[in-house]
Every structure is written in C-alpha cells, then in structure tokens.
Design a protein around this motif. Structure first.
Motif, PDB file in Angstrom:
ATOM      1  N   LEU B 285      -8.419 -18.823  66.669  1.00  0.00           N
ATOM      2  CA  LEU B 285      -8.854 -17.673  67.468  1.00  0.00           C
ATOM      3  C   LEU B 285     -10.368 -17.478  67.371  1.00  0.00           C
ATOM      4  N   VAL B 286     -10.893 -17.382  66.135  1.00  0.00           N
ATOM      5  CA  VAL B 286     -12.331 -17.105  65.998  1.00  0.00           C
ATOM      6  C   VAL B 286     -13.157 -18.283  66.523  1.00  0.00           C
ATOM      7  N   SER B 287     -12.645 -19.514  66.356  1.00  0.00           N
ATOM      8  CA  SER B 287     -13.382 -20.675  66.865  1.00  0.00           C
ATOM      9  C   SER B 287     -13.441 -20.668  68.388  1.00  0.00           C
ATOM     10  N   LEU B 288     -12.349 -20.240  69.002  1.00  0.00           N
ATOM     11  CA  LEU B 288     -12.353 -20.172  70.467  1.00  0.00           C
ATOM     12  C   LEU B 288     -13.386 -19.159  70.963  1.00  0.00           C
ATOM     13  N   VAL B 289     -13.435 -18.021  70.285  1.00  0.00           N
ATOM     14  CA  VAL B 289     -14.429 -17.011  70.669  1.00  0.00           C
ATOM     15  C   VAL B 289     -15.837 -17.586  70.487  1.00  0.00           C
ATOM     16  N   TYR B 290     -16.018 -18.282  69.357  1.00  0.00           N
ATOM     17  CA  TYR B 290     -17.338 -18.855  69.076  1.00  0.00           C
ATOM     18  C   TYR B 290     -17.694 -19.931  70.103  1.00  0.00           C
ATOM     19  N   LEU B 291     -16.705 -20.731  70.474  1.00  0.00           N
ATOM     20  CA  LEU B 291     -16.933 -21.767  71.484  1.00  0.00           C
ATOM     21  C   LEU B 291     -17.386 -21.134  72.799  1.00  0.00           C
ATOM     22  N   TYR B 292     -16.764 -19.999  73.102  1.00  0.00           N
ATOM     23  CA  TYR B 292     -17.123 -19.280  74.325  1.00  0.00           C
ATOM     24  C   TYR B 292     -18.598 -18.834  74.282  1.00  0.00           C
ATOM     25  N   PHE B 293     -19.011 -18.337  73.106  1.00  0.00           N
ATOM     26  CA  PHE B 293     -20.411 -17.919  72.981  1.00  0.00           C
ATOM     27  C   PHE B 293     -21.344 -19.125  73.045  1.00  0.00           C
ATOM     28  N   ASN B 294     -20.917 -20.254  72.468  1.00  0.00           N
ATOM     29  CA  ASN B 294     -21.722 -21.470  72.550  1.00  0.00           C
ATOM     30  C   ASN B 294     -21.923 -21.898  73.992  1.00  0.00           C
ATOM     31  N   LEU B 295     -20.848 -21.805  74.734  1.00  0.00           N
ATOM     32  CA  LEU B 295     -20.906 -22.182  76.143  1.00  0.00           C
ATOM     33  C   LEU B 295     -21.964 -21.343  76.863  1.00  0.00           C
ATOM     34  N   ASN B 296     -21.936 -20.036  76.603  1.00  0.00           N
ATOM     35  CA  ASN B 296     -22.911 -19.148  77.218  1.00  0.00           C
ATOM     36  C   ASN B 296     -24.328 -19.473  76.764  1.00  0.00           C
ATOM     37  N   GLU B 297     -24.456 -19.696  75.448  1.00  0.00           N
ATOM     38  CA  GLU B 297     -25.779 -19.870  74.866  1.00  0.00           C
ATOM     39  C   GLU B 297     -26.458 -21.141  75.380  1.00  0.00           C
ATOM     40  N   ALA B 327     -22.144 -33.754  66.868  1.00  0.00           N
ATOM     41  CA  ALA B 327     -21.230 -33.811  65.718  1.00  0.00           C
ATOM     42  C   ALA B 327     -20.770 -32.403  65.352  1.00  0.00           C
ATOM     43  N   VAL B 328     -21.734 -31.488  65.334  1.00  0.00           N
ATOM     44  CA  VAL B 328     -21.413 -30.105  64.987  1.00  0.00           C
ATOM     45  C   VAL B 328     -20.467 -29.491  66.006  1.00  0.00           C
ATOM     46  N   GLN B 329     -20.768 -29.717  67.274  1.00  0.00           N
ATOM     47  CA  GLN B 329     -19.939 -29.089  68.311  1.00  0.00           C
ATOM     48  C   GLN B 329     -18.551 -29.703  68.376  1.00  0.00           C
ATOM     49  N   ILE B 330     -18.480 -31.036  68.246  1.00  0.00           N
ATOM     50  CA  ILE B 330     -17.175 -31.691  68.430  1.00  0.00           C
ATOM     51  C   ILE B 330     -16.382 -31.713  67.122  1.00  0.00           C
ATOM     52  N   LEU B 331     -16.993 -32.256  66.039  1.00  0.00           N
ATOM     53  CA  LEU B 331     -16.247 -32.358  64.781  1.00  0.00           C
ATOM     54  C   LEU B 331     -16.083 -31.005  64.097  1.00  0.00           C
ATOM     55  N   GLY B 332     -17.038 -30.127  64.332  1.00  0.00           N
ATOM     56  CA  GLY B 332     -16.999 -28.850  63.621  1.00  0.00           C
ATOM     57  C   GLY B 332     -16.384 -27.715  64.411  1.00  0.00           C
ATOM     58  N   LEU B 333     -16.118 -27.953  65.701  1.00  0.00           N
ATOM     59  CA  LEU B 333     -15.612 -26.832  66.492  1.00  0.00           C
ATOM     60  C   LEU B 333     -14.486 -27.236  67.452  1.00  0.00           C
ATOM     61  N   VAL B 334     -14.774 -28.177  68.365  1.00  0.00           N
ATOM     62  CA  VAL B 334     -13.788 -28.498  69.396  1.00  0.00           C
ATOM     63  C   VAL B 334     -12.562 -29.189  68.808  1.00  0.00           C
ATOM     64  N   LEU B 335     -12.775 -30.251  68.027  1.00  0.00           N
ATOM     65  CA  LEU B 335     -11.634 -30.971  67.439  1.00  0.00           C
ATOM     66  C   LEU B 335     -10.793 -30.092  66.516  1.00  0.00           C
ATOM     67  N   PRO B 336     -11.430 -29.313  65.615  1.00  0.00           N
ATOM     68  CA  PRO B 336     -10.611 -28.415  64.789  1.00  0.00           C
ATOM     69  C   PRO B 336      -9.741 -27.481  65.623  1.00  0.00           C
ATOM     70  N   ILE B 337     -10.297 -26.954  66.717  1.00  0.00           N
ATOM     71  CA  ILE B 337      -9.489 -26.061  67.554  1.00  0.00           C
ATOM     72  C   ILE B 337      -8.276 -26.818  68.079  1.00  0.00           C
ATOM     73  N   LEU B 338      -8.524 -28.013  68.629  1.00  0.00           N
ATOM     74  CA  LEU B 338      -7.426 -28.787  69.214  1.00  0.00           C
ATOM     75  C   LEU B 338      -6.378 -29.151  68.165  1.00  0.00           C
ATOM     76  N   LEU B 339      -6.851 -29.639  67.007  1.00  0.00           N
ATOM     77  CA  LEU B 339      -5.899 -30.089  65.979  1.00  0.00           C
ATOM     78  C   LEU B 339      -5.062 -28.935  65.454  1.00  0.00           C
ATOM     79  N   LEU B 340      -5.721 -27.793  65.250  1.00  0.00           N
ATOM     80  CA  LEU B 340      -5.005 -26.673  64.636  1.00  0.00           C
ATOM     81  C   LEU B 340      -3.990 -26.033  65.579  1.00  0.00           C
ATOM     82  N   LEU B 341      -3.976 -26.486  66.828  1.00  0.00           N
ATOM     83  CA  LEU B 341      -2.944 -25.982  67.734  1.00  0.00           C
ATOM     84  C   LEU B 341      -1.575 -26.519  67.331  1.00  0.00           C
ATOM     85  N   PHE B 342      -1.582 -27.654  66.610  1.00  0.00           N
ATOM     86  CA  PHE B 342      -0.310 -28.242  66.168  1.00  0.00           C
ATOM     87  C   PHE B 342       0.109 -27.651  64.833  1.00  0.00           C
ATOM     88  N   ARG B 343       1.408 -27.293  64.755  1.00  0.00           N
ATOM     89  CA  ARG B 343       1.922 -26.672  63.538  1.00  0.00           C
ATOM     90  C   ARG B 343       1.689 -27.544  62.307  1.00  0.00           C
TER      91      ARG B 343
END
Lengths: 323, 438
Positions: B285-297, B327-343
């Motif tokens: 949840l918090v990563s998605l919000v942060y990703l949204y702010f990154n997109l804006n920024e 690396a920061v955006q993908i390994l530190g934000l996007v991939l964690p969001i995607l992976l953590l969607l799986f139980r």
C-alpha cells in the motif's frame, strides 16, 4: 548604674601600653593620609588639562592625569568590527554594473580578489565564466561575483544569522558565527559561495590578526566565504579590489542613491540609470525574484573576440542541455 | 487453570530474551569495534576539516545529508504503526507497536547526530539555540525532531510500565541494578483499573499528538530542499513525497526487525506469518502511494523538459546516475510491489529479502534526491578542479556515514535486551479477551 559610677577609675599598666599602641597606629594612618593628599595635590598641576571628544560628539576638558589610555584589546576590536560590519555604510546603496562587451578574460579581478581575501586558487568570490546560452548564440565571458540580492535566498535559510543583508545592500558572512551547515550554498542559485573545506592558505600568517567581517580575513576552516563587494575598501572610500584591478573597463561601481557609478579603469563617473537604459542592462535570473544588485550590460560590439580555446568549455554547459 | 498456564507461557516466552548470552556479547563487541573505527574517521574530519570528504563547493551536501533524510524517514514508522494503526483499531498491529517504536526512537535520536557530522563547526551547535532565526527551516527541523524524539520515547515507555513490573516480578536472577531499574521504571504499577485507565488515556493522547509531529518532521526535512530554487528540489509535492517515501523504508525496517526477533528470540508464536502477511500488504500500500508520488515528481517536469529540468532529468534517466536511478525505482519499488502481491512472497523469509532490497533502495533514493541536482547548478561550474564538478564520496566519509547505522543497531540491541520487544501485559490481556469470547 550608680554602682558603676562609683567604681574607681584605675588605669593599669596594660591599659596604658594598649593606648600607646593605638596612638601609634593612628598616627601612621594619619601620616600616610597626609602624604597621599600631598601626592594627589601634586598631580593637579595646572596646564595638564586636555580636550577630549566623547562618543556623543561633545568636546570636554579633563585633567590629563585623570585619563587612562584605552587599550584596544582583540576582543573589543572584534566586537567593534562586527558591529560596524552589520550596520554597513549609512546612506549608501551599493551597486555594480558589469559591461560584458569589454571583458577579455584577463582575470585580473579574480587574482586581486583572491589575494585580498586570502583564498585558495580554486576559491572564487568572483569567477569569470565562459558562457553560451544556445547553439546558435555567441559565447561570451561573464564575470560573476555574488549578486548581493535584495531578496537573498542565502540569508533567509541561514539558521544562525551568520550571513546577513546590510542596509547598504551588501550581503556579508560572519565566520565567527557560521556553523558550517552550507544551507546557503544549497540555496544560492548563482553558485556564489565557497566553503573552507581545508585549512586556509594563509592561516599561519593570519593567526594573530583580528577577524574583519568586512574583509572575511582571517579565513577560517569549516566556514563559508563569499564576495563582500570589498566592504572594507568601501569604508575607506575606495573601489572594490576586482573593480580597480580590471584593465579593460569592465566594471562600474557606485551608489544607487546617488544614481552614479564609476568605472574602475577609466575612473569615469556616469549616471546609473542612463547607463542601464542606453545599454539595455539586465540582471541574472530575474525570474527567481532574488532582485540582484549586480547589473550586466549585454556583450554587444565586443572589444575582443571570444578566444578559440575557450569555445569548447563554453559549449559544455550547452552539451548537457541537448539544445 | 488453562488460562493461568497460558499466561505463564506468554510471560516466560516474552521475557526469555532478556538475558546476556554469548551471541549478544559478541555482537556488541563487533558493533563497538566498528563504531570506534568510524569515530576515528570522524576525528580525522574534525582535525583536517571537511576536505576529507568528497564534498566541494558545488555538491556541498552529500552522503551525510542523504543519511539524515533516510534516518528521519525510517523513524516515521513509529507513528504509522503505533498511532495510525493503533487508533484505527487494527488489532494485529498491537504486538508490533513496540518494535516500531524502538526503531522510531533509535533512528530519530541518531538523526540528530547525523546532522552534526555534516557541520563545519560542530562545536557551534549551541548557536542554533542562541542565535536561532525562526525563518530558517533548519531551526524548524531541529525543533520538531526533538519533539518527535520525546514523544516517541514516551510512547515507547508508557505501555512499558506494566511490563516493567512483570520484569521485576519474574526476572529474579538478573543483576540487582537491573531489578532496581525495573522497579523504578514500573512506577508502583499495581494493575488497578484506575492505573489501566491512566495509561490507556495518556497513550491515546500521545498517539494522536505524534501524528502531526511525525508529519511535520519529514515535511520540514523535505523543505530543507524545497525551500531552494534548485531544479529537482524546487517542488511543491516534496512534503507528501517524502512522507510517503518514509513509510516505505520504515515498513521495510520493521519487517527486517520482525524477522530477526522471531528467529533469534524464538517468538514464532507471537510474530506469526499473519503479521508478515499484513506487513507485506501494508508495504504494498505505502509503496503504491510512493510510486504515485514518484510518477508526479518525475513525469510532470519530464513532459515539459524545461531547459534546466532537462539537464537534470537526462542525467537521472540516461546519464551518469541512470543505473542508480533505475535500480532504485525498479528493484527498490516496482518489483517489490509486484512480488508482494503474491501470498507466497509475504512469508517471513521472502518478504524479509524483499524488505532488504526496499530499504537499500530507500537509502539510494535519498542520495538521488540530494546529490545529482547539485552537479547541475544554473551557472556553469568552471575554473575549479575536476573533483569539484563530480561528487565521489571518500572512504573517511563512508565510515562516518556508517557510524549512525552502528549506533542505531547498538540502541536497538540494548533496548531489546532490556525490555520485552512484544508487549507482555497487552498480550496477556488480549489472550484473556479471546478466551472470554470463546
């Protein structure tokens, strides 16, 4: 009561000796008092009276022997310099005009400045930049001192009032106050500030000098340094170091209140408004709202061409730009 | 009777880690030696000046300031878990509240020291109080960070009072000094209804108070940058951008701490898979919000490509910082969001590994925010040596940057050896409640 009065008043030998002692001590005191009085009277010889001017501008007469010479200690002197340094020079609004059409990149301003303020070779209070705005526009040399903004971002962010704006328009730095946080460097859009990362070059020589906030010497490790419009020279009624060092007549310096600026090379004095109007004077990055006190005259009809060897460096800033 | 034996088990389990063992001594010894080495590096900086760092006149804020932002950011998690989740009645978060508060307190307290390491004249720190100017965001920052440290300490301490009494009663084999300390800190707790009420109410007030203060510390920290005209800093969304980013690194820190405590303190019954699962969802949840702010920024200026924005963004997207940025955006934000969607990825081990990526990414993200823009000021960087144009941190500077991490680990280690990391009193209480329901 009556019983006591009836008692015989016998004086013992011991009492007598005691009294003698008292008289003796008393006479010594009296004697020394008389001697002191004579001495005091001797001091009061007529003719040794002098006239002194008080801080309130009142002329008084006073006996010379009553005066003590005021010894200006380092601490007092420092306080005085710092007080003066913050007050500025009354009635003035200093302003600089840089005529870009005359700059030949002689860099005499830079070296004069570095000598005066005891700076390292890589520290520039004033820096002559090789500028190029766009691919098809001409490169030119641009001397860049601190812009002494009327709305200075550096002063706003300083947490301890170490850097301040004086009523005469100059932005100074007090390195006795500076904590070295470098927020002012971050805030300055003109990259006008330098930091003493290492030991200053002339630290040994300057060791016993009293810190002069209007010269920022001695420089101090771990504090900021910056262009001061040579506030110490202005106090003596002289031109800033860079202005008088320029061989090419680039700099005009003067007082906005008088609407007069003087060219440092030719010593010719002209009307500020007229100079700016006739030459389409402008300021750097006015869109930031910093209100600089340094004006530029455009590099039109230059007295010397932009040197071939400097062209690539001027373009560097452009390259990043992918213009 | 079953009730009593359960209570005893809870108490024994949760108090078990409070003892000195070989592992603890070795670990503290290691931390101590490392700290001494790092402090030696700091003495070099004090002696020779900040010339020992890679900082120069153009890039004058580097790793120290990035570190400061990171520390303040990570400390914000205390507010999210013990205040926001606590007040909204999320019962699952209750056992994690103390872990979050320990992290909050340690990071916030050390953040103050990080900023001192960046000062050219640290001995003049008092000037900020003597000559402080209310206009300067640094003064605001110091004020709110101090307040946050105090409230965090209280928020850690108040719910701890009943536990101190339990420690005093149950832990009889420990040194006298420690028992005496527990007794003093338990403030004559006797478990009366009145005392329960006082603690509950005051904790609640603090939990409400800490929300605006926590928002303030990171918003003000972001204003250290946003109050300047520099490209990449001159942004109106910096406050919320920093705050949301803070929750990302803080959540990751809590997950890592949970994993460690669960394994080393044998708290599998208390920090369960459910907690990791919930924390995983929170992190998403918090990563998605942060990703949204990154997109804006980044998207908004990148669409327009104004002259100086373009120089900065080119350097981030395709220039010298591109590798770090992506690396920061993908390994530190996007991939964690995607992976953590799986139980399956929210099980303790995988989520901890992901959290490590997130927290490392979070540190470098601060570096990306702080450093690159300073290499592109409005006016060209000329007539200076090459190391003025490009910032590269030195070894001394790196050691001084590591020191605060060691300090944080020392504080966390000491605290978790002195106090139960899972609230004992509350666990017993909750256990009784569930049994009554049954």
């Amino acid at each position: 009561m009556s019983e006591k009065e009836e008692k015989p008043k016998k004086k013992s030998r011991r009492d007598f000796l005691q009294n003698i002692g008292l008289v003796g001590v008393g006479s010594v005191f009296a004697g020394s008092a008389i001697l002191a009085g004579i001495k005091y009277d001797k001091k009061k010889t007529p003719g040794a009276r002098i006239k002194v001017l008080t801080a309130e501008n009142e002329l008084l007469e006073i006996d010379k022997n009553d005066t003590t010479k005021v010894k200006i200690t380092k601490a007092e002197d420092l306080t005085l310099l710092q007080k003066e340094g913050r007050e500025g020079i009354a009635g003035k609004r200093w302003v600089m005009v840089v005529d870009l059409s005359k700059c030949k990149n002689a860099r005499k301003c830079m070296s004069a400045c570095q000598n005066a303020h005891h700076l390292r070779p890589e520290q520039h209070h004033i820096n002559v930049l090789k500028m190029q705005e766009g691919k098809n526009t001409a490169p030119f040399y641009m001397a860049k001192p601190c812009q002494h903004c009327d709305n200075p971002p550096c002063v706003a962010v300083c947490p301890v009032d170490a850097t301040f704006k004086r009523p005469d328009g100059i932005v100074l730095i007090d390195n006795e106050r500076c904590i070295g946080c470098r927020f002012c460097i971050a805030a300055c859009p003109y990259s006008a500030r330098v930091f003493n990362w290492a030991t200053p070059v002339l630290e040994e020589e300057d060791k016993n000098k009293t810190y002069n906030v209007e010269l920022n010497v001695p420089q101090r490790k771990g504090t900021i340094s910056k262009c001061l419009f040579s506030a110490d020279m202005l106090r003596e009624g002289k031109m800033p170091y860079c202005v008088s060092a320029c061989p090419n007549g680039v700099y005009y310096f003067g007082d906005e209140n008088e609407d007069a600026v003087t060219n440092g090379t030719t010593k010719e004095t002209v009307r500020l408004k007229k100079l700016l109007e006739e030459n389409a004077g402008y300021r750097l990055m006015p869109e930031l709202g910093t209100e600089p006190r340094v004006y530029y005259l455009p590099p039109k009809n230059r007295t010397a061409p932009f040197q071939e060897k400097d062209k690539s460096e001027a373009e560097e800033h452009l390259d990043n730009n992918k213009d | 009777m079953l009730d009593q034996s359960k209570t005893d088990k809870i108490t024994t389990d949760l108090l078990r880690p409070i003892r000195l063992n070989k592992a603890f001594v070795l670990w503290m010894g290691f931390l101590g030696i490392s700290l001494v080495i790092c402090l030696y590096a700091y003495t070099l900086q004090l002696k020779n000046g900040m010339v020992v760092t890679g900082l120069r006149d153009y890039v004058s804020w580097g790793m120290y300031i990035s570190n400061f932002v990171f520390f303040v950011a990570t400390s914000l998690i205390g507010m999210l878990i013990s205040a926001v989740l606590g007040l909204s009645g999320a019962k699952w978060a209750a056992p994690l509240a103390r872990i979050a508060e320990i992290i909050a307190l340690a990071f916030a307290a050390v953040a103050g020291l990080v900023i001192i390491s960046d000062m050219g004249h640290p001995e003049r720190l008092m000037y900020v109080f003597i000559y402080g100017r209310i206009q300067s965001p640094i003064v605001w920052d110091i004020t709110v960070v101090s307040v946050y440290v105090v409230i965090s300490a209280l928020l850690l301490y108040l719910p701890l009072i009943p536990d101190m009494k339990i420690c005093y009663n149950k832990l009889e084999k420990i040194p006298k000094l420690n028992r005496w300390l527990y007794k003093i800190l338990s403030l004559n707790w006797n478990g009366s209804l009145e005392q329960e009420k006082i603690i509950k109410n005051s904790t609640r007030i603090l939990a409400i108070l800490i929300i605006p203060v926590a928002l303030a510390i990171h918003t003000v920290t972001s204003w250290l940058f946003a109050s300047t005209s520099r490209v990449g800093w001159d942004s109106t969304i910096f406050g919320p951008y920093f705050v949301t980013g803070a929750f990302v690194s803080g959540s990751a820190a809590v997950i890592i701490a949970m994993f460690f405590y669960r394994k080393n303190f044998k708290l599998q019954d208390y920090i369960t898979d459910l907690h990791f699962d919930k924390m995983g969802k929170l992190l998403v949840l918090v990563s998605l919000v942060y990703l949204y702010f990154n997109l804006n920024e980044f998207m908004v200026p990148a669409y327009k490509m104004k002259k100086f924005d373009a120089i900065h963004l080119n350097d981030l997207f395709a220039g010298s910082y591109a590798l770090m940025f992506w690396a920061v955006q993908i390994l530190g934000l996007v991939l964690p969001i995607l992976l953590l969607l799986f139980r399956k990825m929210r099980k303790p081990l995988p989520i901890t590994i992901i959290a490590i990526f997130v927290i490392v990414g979070a540190w470098f993200k601060r570096y990306i925010i702080v450093v690159p823009t300073q290499e592109h000021p409005y006016l060209p960087i000329q007539n200076v040596p090459l190391n003025f144009k490009i910032y590269s941190p030195t070894l001394t500077e790196t050691l001084i940057t590591i020191a605060p991490f060691i300090l944080v680990l020392i504080i966390i280690t000491l605290l978790s050896k002195l106090i139960p990391v899972i609230p004992v009193h509350e666990s017993i209480h909750q256990n009784e409640e569930t049994q009554n329901e049954n």
